[in-house]
Design a protein around this motif. Structure first.
Motif, PDB file in Angstrom:
ATOM      1  N   THR A 190       0.861  -1.176   0.000  1.00 56.27           N
ATOM      2  CA  THR A 190       0.000   0.000   0.000  1.00 56.27           C
ATOM      3  C   THR A 190       0.896   1.223   0.000  1.00 56.27           C
ATOM      4  N   ASN A 191       0.407   2.321  -0.532  1.00 51.44           N
ATOM      5  CA  ASN A 191       1.219   3.528  -0.628  1.00 51.44           C
ATOM      6  C   ASN A 191       0.536   4.699   0.063  1.00 51.44           C
ATOM      7  N   THR A 192       1.314   5.688   0.467  1.00 51.41           N
ATOM      8  CA  THR A 192       0.756   6.925   0.994  1.00 51.41           C
ATOM      9  C   THR A 192       0.198   7.747  -0.167  1.00 51.41           C
ATOM     10  N   PHE A 193      -0.555   8.803   0.170  1.00 48.53           N
ATOM     11  CA  PHE A 193      -1.089   9.681  -0.876  1.00 48.53           C
ATOM     12  C   PHE A 193       0.037  10.225  -1.763  1.00 48.53           C
ATOM     13  N   LYS A 196       1.469   7.898  -4.591  1.00 52.89           N
ATOM     14  CA  LYS A 196       0.506   7.266  -5.491  1.00 52.89           C
ATOM     15  C   LYS A 196       1.155   7.003  -6.844  1.00 52.89           C
ATOM     16  N   SER A 209      -4.027   3.198  -2.079  1.00 47.56           N
ATOM     17  CA  SER A 209      -3.550   4.201  -1.122  1.00 47.56           C
ATOM     18  C   SER A 209      -4.081   3.962   0.283  1.00 47.56           C
ATOM     19  N   GLU A 237       3.650  11.903   6.099  1.00 51.92           N
ATOM     20  CA  GLU A 237       2.764  11.463   5.020  1.00 51.92           C
ATOM     21  C   GLU A 237       1.493  10.814   5.550  1.00 51.92           C
ATOM     22  N   TYR A 238       1.619  10.064   6.623  1.00 53.96           N
ATOM     23  CA  TYR A 238       0.468   9.352   7.187  1.00 53.96           C
ATOM     24  C   TYR A 238       0.907   8.869   8.560  1.00 53.96           C
ATOM     25  N   ALA A 347      -7.600   9.675  -4.155  1.00 60.70           N
ATOM     26  CA  ALA A 347      -6.585   8.786  -3.590  1.00 60.70           C
ATOM     27  C   ALA A 347      -7.016   7.329  -3.688  1.00 60.70           C
ATOM     28  N   ARG A 348      -8.306   7.084  -3.520  1.00 61.57           N
ATOM     29  CA  ARG A 348      -8.793   5.704  -3.547  1.00 61.57           C
ATOM     30  C   ARG A 348      -9.070   5.213  -4.969  1.00 61.57           C
TER      31      ARG A 348
END
Length: 470
Positions: A190-193, A196, A209, A237-238, A347-348
């Motif tokens: 999975t990646n941060t925004f 992407k 994301s 980032e998250y 993002a999704r």
């Protein structure tokens, strides 16, 4: 004498710009052109004069300043030289013109306001000995061998690992190594925004994301994981308290810089060095995992993306808007996403196959990035189509940059999600306080506003119009 204020400096910069254009009239290439455009003139100046020096002349009570031949020629950025000029010292123009060297430069004498007086302007060409400094690129160190071995051991012994990829992977250009690492070890990503597109969505290990909300699909992946491999990840980032509230998982940190200290980010092993080399070295030593226990999450996400591709309802659903946008663009075109409720949907739902094709502001995440960001993206990569995706609130915060785009003849599209309010703020207010407060506002007619700037405006009245208009 006081230096110019910020307002005065802006006026001064405009003067300098005008002087640059004025000084070009004697260039042979310009003389041969029939009504050259401003862009052609500036391009010709850059070709003939790669360096520029600014000489500030100051009028004192309407009279010329005292000039001195013994003041050495210096770059306009030299503060002491600037100070000398302000105090009334100045090179004689004969001294300037008399200088000789190997490389051409443009010399501009720029008037600075003194009371209500402005002295005249001179412009001339000369050569100087200065040259640009050589660009130096620092090389990343090799990851320590013992850290690589330990990380490989931890990853091999994990029951259900997951990878969280951050923007550091993009900055280091390590997206190909990340894809190979994930596929070779069979670990979902999975990646941060801000990362992407770092892993193509078509990649079987891609989960999309993270960071949408606490009970999102991807967060269930974190909840079931026993080992979280953070690659090129920055806490801003998250924040880890959102995906690691229990503080009981094994964290592997792979980056070009050491991990920050945080109670929710207790690193078991950190591999610091060139990210490309770190991923390759660990992949060589780690044992691949069997199966893909998070595959149902990927399938659920794909199903949701495809669900509204033929939707005819109006107002348009976010999923439909994104589907049509993705259909209208090539895979390597660029989308600049502003901050607001639409950002969560982008993002999704917006599929990316390449890094830096969907840029999303995060961290402090200030609104208003989309329009000026799209102008910059188009100037940096004119061969790519560019779309600014923004809510009405974020758009109105930098709407004046439409004038910049028109003036620079930047071809780009601004896609405004208009709900006459700060939707994401309202959503957060409802979650925390149970009621909204001061989040609704009125908007101008965006079509007429675009036309007022010299751009074109389109309003969508039904679902079938969006794709053809884009």
């Amino acid at each position: 004498m006081e230096t110019p204020s910020s307002q005065g400096q802006l006026k001064l910069f405009r003067q300098i710009h005008a002087l640059v254009l004025k000084s070009a009239v004697d260039l042979p290439a310009i003389k041969s052109m029939d009504r050259p455009s401003q862009e052609q003139v500036l391009r010709e100046i850059q070709k003939n004069y790669p360096y520029m020096y600014l000489v500030f002349t100051v009028g004192l009570d309407g009279r010329n300043v005292a000039r001195s031949d013994d003041v050495p020629l210096k770059d306009y950025s030299d503060r002491q030289y600037y100070k000398d000029i302000i105090q009334g010292k100045q090179l004689s123009w004969q001294t300037l013109i008399g200088k000789t060297s190997k490389k051409p430069a443009l010399i501009l004498a720029v008037p600075i306001k003194s009371g209500d007086q402005l002295v005249g302007v001179l412009a001339a060409a000369m050569t100087v000995d200065d040259a640009p400094l050589r660009v130096k690129h620092a090389s990343m160190p090799e990851p320590p061998a013992e850290r690589v071995t330990y990380a490989a051991e931890v990853i091999s012994n994990a029951r259900q690992p997951i990878i969280l990829a951050g923007n550091g992977v993009v900055r280091s250009g390590a997206w190909a190594e990340l894809a190979e690492f994930a596929e070779r070890l069979n670990i979902p990503v999975t990646n941060t925004f801000m990362a992407k597109g770092v892993l193509p969505f078509k990649h079987p290990m891609a989960l999309g994301s993270a960071g949408l909300q606490s009970q999102d699909y991807v967060n269930f992946g974190f909840a079931h994981a026993d080992t979280i491999i953070c690659i090129g990840y920055d806490l801003v980032e998250y924040h880890p308290r959102l995906w690691h509230p229990t503080r009981d998982r094994t964290i592997v940190h792979i980056d070009s810089s050491p991990a920050e200290v945080d109670a929710h980010y207790p690193v078991c092993v950190g591999v610091v060095g060139d990210i490309k080399h770190s991923l390759n070295r660990i992949a060589e030593q780690a044992t691949p995992h069997d199966g893909h226990k998070l595959r149902p999450l990927r399938k659920a996400l794909i199903k949701e993306m495809n669900q509204h591709q033929d939707d005819k309802d109006f107002p348009l659903k976010p999923q439909k808007i994104i589907w049509d946008l993705r259909t209208a663009l090539d895979l390597e075109d660029t989308v600049i996403c502003d901050v607001g409720a639409h950002k969560m949907w982008m993002a999704r739902m917006f599929r990316c196959e390449h890094p830096n094709t969907c840029l999303i502001s995060n961290g402090f995440a200030s609104m208003g990035i989309a329009v000026p960001g799209a102008v910059a993206a188009r100037l940096a990569q004119p061969e790519r189509k560019v779309v600014a995706v923004t809510g009405d609130g974020g758009f109105m915060m930098n709407v004046q940059e439409i004038e910049t785009a028109v003036r620079l003849k930047v071809a780009m599209v601004v896609l405004i999600w208009n709900d006459s309010g700060y939707g994401l703020i309202e959503w957060k207010q409802m979650n925390q306080f149970g009621r909204p407060s001061n989040v609704e506002f009125g908007n101008p007619d965006f079509v007429q506003l675009a036309e007022a700037f010299g751009a074109k405006g389109y309003r969508i009245y039904q679902a079938e119009q969006l794709l053809s208009t884009l």
